[in-house]
Structure formats: C-alpha cells, structure tokens
Design a protein around this motif. Structure first.
Motif, PDB file in Angstrom:
ATOM      1  N   ILE A  98      22.121  12.428  -1.587  1.00 36.24           N
ATOM      2  CA  ILE A  98      20.798  12.410  -0.958  1.00 36.24           C
ATOM      3  C   ILE A  98      20.370  10.965  -0.759  1.00 36.24           C
ATOM      4  O   ILE A  98      20.429  10.160  -1.689  1.00 36.24           O
ATOM      5  CB  ILE A  98      19.750  13.144  -1.831  1.00 36.24           C
ATOM      6  N   GLY A  99      19.928  10.625   0.447  1.00 42.81           N
ATOM      7  CA  GLY A  99      19.389   9.297   0.694  1.00 42.81           C
ATOM      8  C   GLY A  99      18.006   9.206   0.068  1.00 42.81           C
ATOM      9  O   GLY A  99      17.131  10.019   0.362  1.00 42.81           O
ATOM     10  N   ILE A 100      17.809   8.251  -0.824  1.00 46.90           N
ATOM     11  CA  ILE A 100      16.536   8.120  -1.533  1.00 46.90           C
ATOM     12  C   ILE A 100      16.112   6.655  -1.524  1.00 46.90           C
ATOM     13  O   ILE A 100      16.912   5.762  -1.778  1.00 46.90           O
ATOM     14  CB  ILE A 100      16.643   8.609  -2.991  1.00 46.90           C
ATOM     15  N   GLY A 101      14.837   6.430  -1.224  1.00 50.46           N
ATOM     16  CA  GLY A 101      14.248   5.106  -1.290  1.00 50.46           C
ATOM     17  C   GLY A 101      12.984   5.161  -2.132  1.00 50.46           C
ATOM     18  O   GLY A 101      12.487   6.244  -2.457  1.00 50.46           O
ATOM     19  N   LEU A 102      12.436   3.997  -2.468  1.00 47.90           N
ATOM     20  CA  LEU A 102      11.279   3.934  -3.357  1.00 47.90           C
ATOM     21  C   LEU A 102      10.234   2.962  -2.847  1.00 47.90           C
ATOM     22  O   LEU A 102      10.542   1.832  -2.476  1.00 47.90           O
ATOM     23  CB  LEU A 102      11.726   3.492  -4.762  1.00 47.90           C
ATOM     24  N   GLY A 103       8.997   3.434  -2.850  1.00 48.38           N
ATOM     25  CA  GLY A 103       7.831   2.598  -2.612  1.00 48.38           C
ATOM     26  C   GLY A 103       6.882   2.800  -3.774  1.00 48.38           C
ATOM     27  O   GLY A 103       6.832   3.884  -4.359  1.00 48.38           O
ATOM     28  N   ILE A 104       6.157   1.770  -4.143  1.00 48.13           N
ATOM     29  CA  ILE A 104       5.212   1.861  -5.256  1.00 48.13           C
ATOM     30  C   ILE A 104       3.901   1.229  -4.799  1.00 48.13           C
ATOM     31  O   ILE A 104       3.894   0.189  -4.142  1.00 48.13           O
ATOM     32  CB  ILE A 104       5.755   1.135  -6.508  1.00 48.13           C
ATOM     33  N   PHE A 105       2.783   1.863  -5.168  1.00 44.34           N
ATOM     34  CA  PHE A 105       1.476   1.305  -4.823  1.00 44.34           C
ATOM     35  C   PHE A 105       0.505   1.487  -5.978  1.00 44.34           C
ATOM     36  O   PHE A 105       0.666   2.416  -6.754  1.00 44.34           O
ATOM     37  CB  PHE A 105       0.948   1.956  -3.536  1.00 44.34           C
ATOM     38  N   PRO A 106      -0.470   0.585  -6.126  1.00 43.57           N
ATOM     39  CA  PRO A 106      -0.651  -0.633  -5.367  1.00 43.57           C
ATOM     40  C   PRO A 106       0.364  -1.686  -5.795  1.00 43.57           C
ATOM     41  O   PRO A 106       0.813  -1.698  -6.927  1.00 43.57           O
ATOM     42  CB  PRO A 106      -2.064  -1.078  -5.733  1.00 43.57           C
ATOM     43  N   GLN A 107       0.715  -2.538  -4.852  1.00 45.11           N
ATOM     44  CA  GLN A 107       1.678  -3.584  -5.165  1.00 45.11           C
ATOM     45  C   GLN A 107       1.011  -4.891  -5.559  1.00 45.11           C
ATOM     46  O   GLN A 107       1.632  -5.737  -6.155  1.00 45.11           O
ATOM     47  CB  GLN A 107       2.585  -3.830  -3.969  1.00 45.11           C
ATOM     48  N   PHE A 108      -0.235  -5.045  -5.192  1.00 44.58           N
ATOM     49  CA  PHE A 108      -0.930  -6.306  -5.450  1.00 44.58           C
ATOM     50  C   PHE A 108      -2.230  -6.009  -6.166  1.00 44.58           C
ATOM     51  O   PHE A 108      -3.013  -5.201  -5.716  1.00 44.58           O
ATOM     52  CB  PHE A 108      -1.187  -7.041  -4.143  1.00 44.58           C
ATOM     53  N   VAL A 109      -2.466  -6.667  -7.287  1.00 37.25           N
ATOM     54  CA  VAL A 109      -3.656  -6.398  -8.077  1.00 37.25           C
ATOM     55  C   VAL A 109      -4.947  -6.789  -7.365  1.00 37.25           C
ATOM     56  O   VAL A 109      -5.898  -6.031  -7.401  1.00 37.25           O
ATOM     57  CB  VAL A 109      -3.548  -7.044  -9.477  1.00 37.25           C
ATOM     58  N   PRO A 110      -5.042  -7.921  -6.656  1.00 37.19           N
ATOM     59  CA  PRO A 110      -6.311  -8.207  -5.975  1.00 37.19           C
ATOM     60  C   PRO A 110      -6.648  -7.090  -4.977  1.00 37.19           C
ATOM     61  O   PRO A 110      -5.814  -6.668  -4.184  1.00 37.19           O
ATOM     62  CB  PRO A 110      -6.050  -9.524  -5.230  1.00 37.19           C
ATOM     63  N   ILE A 111      -7.865  -6.577  -5.067  1.00 34.46           N
ATOM     64  CA  ILE A 111      -8.267  -5.439  -4.242  1.00 34.46           C
ATOM     65  C   ILE A 111      -8.090  -5.714  -2.757  1.00 34.46           C
ATOM     66  O   ILE A 111      -7.650  -4.841  -2.016  1.00 34.46           O
ATOM     67  CB  ILE A 111      -9.716  -5.027  -4.564  1.00 34.46           C
ATOM     68  N   ALA A 112      -8.375  -6.905  -2.300  1.00 32.94           N
ATOM     69  CA  ALA A 112      -8.236  -7.214  -0.871  1.00 32.94           C
ATOM     70  C   ALA A 112      -6.800  -7.006  -0.400  1.00 32.94           C
ATOM     71  O   ALA A 112      -6.562  -6.522   0.701  1.00 32.94           O
ATOM     72  CB  ALA A 112      -8.686  -8.640  -0.586  1.00 32.94           C
ATOM     73  N   ASP A 113      -5.833  -7.338  -1.231  1.00 34.78           N
ATOM     74  CA  ASP A 113      -4.422  -7.173  -0.867  1.00 34.78           C
ATOM     75  C   ASP A 113      -3.945  -5.729  -0.993  1.00 34.78           C
ATOM     76  O   ASP A 113      -2.987  -5.335  -0.346  1.00 34.78           O
ATOM     77  CB  ASP A 113      -3.538  -8.080  -1.717  1.00 34.78           C
ATOM     78  N   GLN A 114      -4.595  -4.957  -1.842  1.00 29.03           N
ATOM     79  CA  GLN A 114      -4.189  -3.570  -2.028  1.00 29.03           C
ATOM     80  C   GLN A 114      -4.391  -2.738  -0.769  1.00 29.03           C
ATOM     81  O   GLN A 114      -3.759  -1.704  -0.606  1.00 29.03           O
ATOM     82  CB  GLN A 114      -4.982  -2.931  -3.173  1.00 29.03           C
ATOM     83  N   CYS A 115      -5.254  -3.167   0.103  1.00 30.28           N
ATOM     84  CA  CYS A 115      -5.602  -2.384   1.294  1.00 30.28           C
ATOM     85  C   CYS A 115      -4.903  -2.863   2.561  1.00 30.28           C
ATOM     86  O   CYS A 115      -5.310  -2.502   3.666  1.00 30.28           O
ATOM     87  CB  CYS A 115      -7.111  -2.385   1.477  1.00 30.28           C
ATOM     88  N   GLN A 116      -3.863  -3.645   2.449  1.00 29.43           N
ATOM     89  CA  GLN A 116      -3.105  -4.113   3.598  1.00 29.43           C
ATOM     90  C   GLN A 116      -1.898  -3.209   3.822  1.00 29.43           C
ATOM     91  O   GLN A 116      -0.998  -3.156   2.988  1.00 29.43           O
ATOM     92  CB  GLN A 116      -2.641  -5.562   3.395  1.00 29.43           C
ATOM     93  N   VAL A 117      -1.886  -2.496   4.957  1.00 29.90           N
ATOM     94  CA  VAL A 117      -0.782  -1.591   5.269  1.00 29.90           C
ATOM     95  C   VAL A 117       0.555  -2.324   5.222  1.00 29.90           C
ATOM     96  O   VAL A 117       1.555  -1.791   4.726  1.00 29.90           O
ATOM     97  CB  VAL A 117      -0.999  -0.931   6.652  1.00 29.90           C
ATOM     98  N   SER A 118       0.579  -3.552   5.684  1.00 23.49           N
ATOM     99  CA  SER A 118       1.839  -4.311   5.725  1.00 23.49           C
ATOM    100  C   SER A 118       2.451  -4.501   4.333  1.00 23.49           C
ATOM    101  O   SER A 118       3.658  -4.698   4.206  1.00 23.49           O
ATOM    102  CB  SER A 118       1.616  -5.665   6.394  1.00 23.49           C
TER     103      SER A 118
END
Length: 186
Positions: free
Chosen positions: A98-118
């Motif tokens: 099975i092809g499996i990948g991983l994403g984890i959120f939030p990646q950045f503790v500062p709240i302003a960075d947590q809301c960047q789709v990129s």
C-alpha cells in the motif's frame, strides 16, 4: 404482464423480446444502443495519512471533554494511541504494497504559521509503498510531540494540494486522504 410504458410513447418495456420503440417498431437489443469498448486498468489507491498533533492530543483517551493537557499525562493518551496505531498499520506486512504517506499538523507552533496552507502541502513522508516508507513514518511520528492548535481546514487544503500533485505525477495511482484528529478545527 410486466409491461411498463414511458411517457410520449418513446419506449415500452414488456416481456423479454417484446420491447417497443417509439413509433411502434420492436427494439433489437443488439442494435438499440451504441457500444464502445476500451481497455481499462484498475487504479492503485494510495493513502495519505494526515495526523493532528495539537495540544489536546496529550489528553487521556478516556476523557472526551479534555481539550488541553500536558506531556505529563499518564498513558494511554490520544497521541500515544494514534502513534501506536499508525506505526502498527504501516509496519504490518499486509500493508507492504500500500502506498502510504504522512502529514502532521500543526507543523509550526506560532499561530500565524499554523494557518498557512503552504505549510501542509509538502508531506513529512511522501507517499511510497509501506515496505519502503514504514520506517520513516514510524520514526517521524514517534519524534513528534503534541502542541499548538488544530488548523484542520488549512491542513486539509495542503494535503489536498499534495494529493493532487502526487496523482498528477503518478499515472495509474489515486490517493485518499485519511484524517486522524480528536478535535474541533479552528
């Protein structure tokens, strides 16, 4: 006798061999519809696992009202349960192809960075057969610690961008996003 009539007399369905076309002629089932034949191959379905590591993941798994806890919370916590389940799934021999990948959120503790789709459009571990990606997924998820808010909407947008890019670059493959979260998004 099992007959049905369509409006405007366009088609009357009756006992086998007695279907009537508009205007009263009979319908030859071998000539009634245009046919087309194409070779097809099934798509390979890969999975992109998007895991919430917000601070509420430190909560005990038995406390559904908990929305904030600390690293000192006795196990099993939501985080320990999720990391164990994901690691077991990717390391299971039945998952090897099975092809499996991983994403984890939030990646950045500062709240302003947590809301960047990129910040969520690049995977922590790209989709690859589990036999090749399982060690990296298990290592990455076990190295993470919960913290921050739950920017689910932005993380899902980023995951969608990654999945869309992945499938465009990987002919014959499709991918599903699998969200693992405990909380309400903001």
């Amino acid at each position: 006798s099992g007959a049905a009539t369509a409006m405007a007399g366009s088609l009357m369905l009756g006992i086998a061999g007695q279907d009537m076309a508009q205007g009263g002629g009979s319908v030859d089932p071998t000539k009634a519809c245009a046919t087309e034949s194409r070779d097809s191959k099934p798509l390979v379905m890969d999975v992109y696992v998007l895991v919430d590591k917000s601070v509420s993941m430190y909560c005990p798994i038995t406390d559904v009202a908990c929305d904030k806890s600390s690293a000192n919370t006795p196990k099993p916590t939501r985080w320990s349960a999720v990391t164990e389940a994901v690691s077991k799934f990717v390391q299971d021999p039945k998952s090897a192809e099975i092809g499996i990948g991983l994403g984890i959120f939030p990646q950045f503790v500062p709240i302003a960075d947590q809301c960047q789709v990129s910040n969520y459009s690049t995977p922590i571990v790209p989709i690859a057969p589990a036999k090749d990606s399982s060690a990296a997924i298990a290592a990455k998820i076990s190295a993470e610690m919960p913290g921050g808010n739950t920017p689910t909407h932005k993380a899902l947008e980023g995951a969608y961008q990654y999945i869309k890019s992945y499938t465009a670059q990987t002919p014959g493959h499709s991918a599903a996003g699998f969200l693992v979260s405990d909380g309400m998004p903001f």
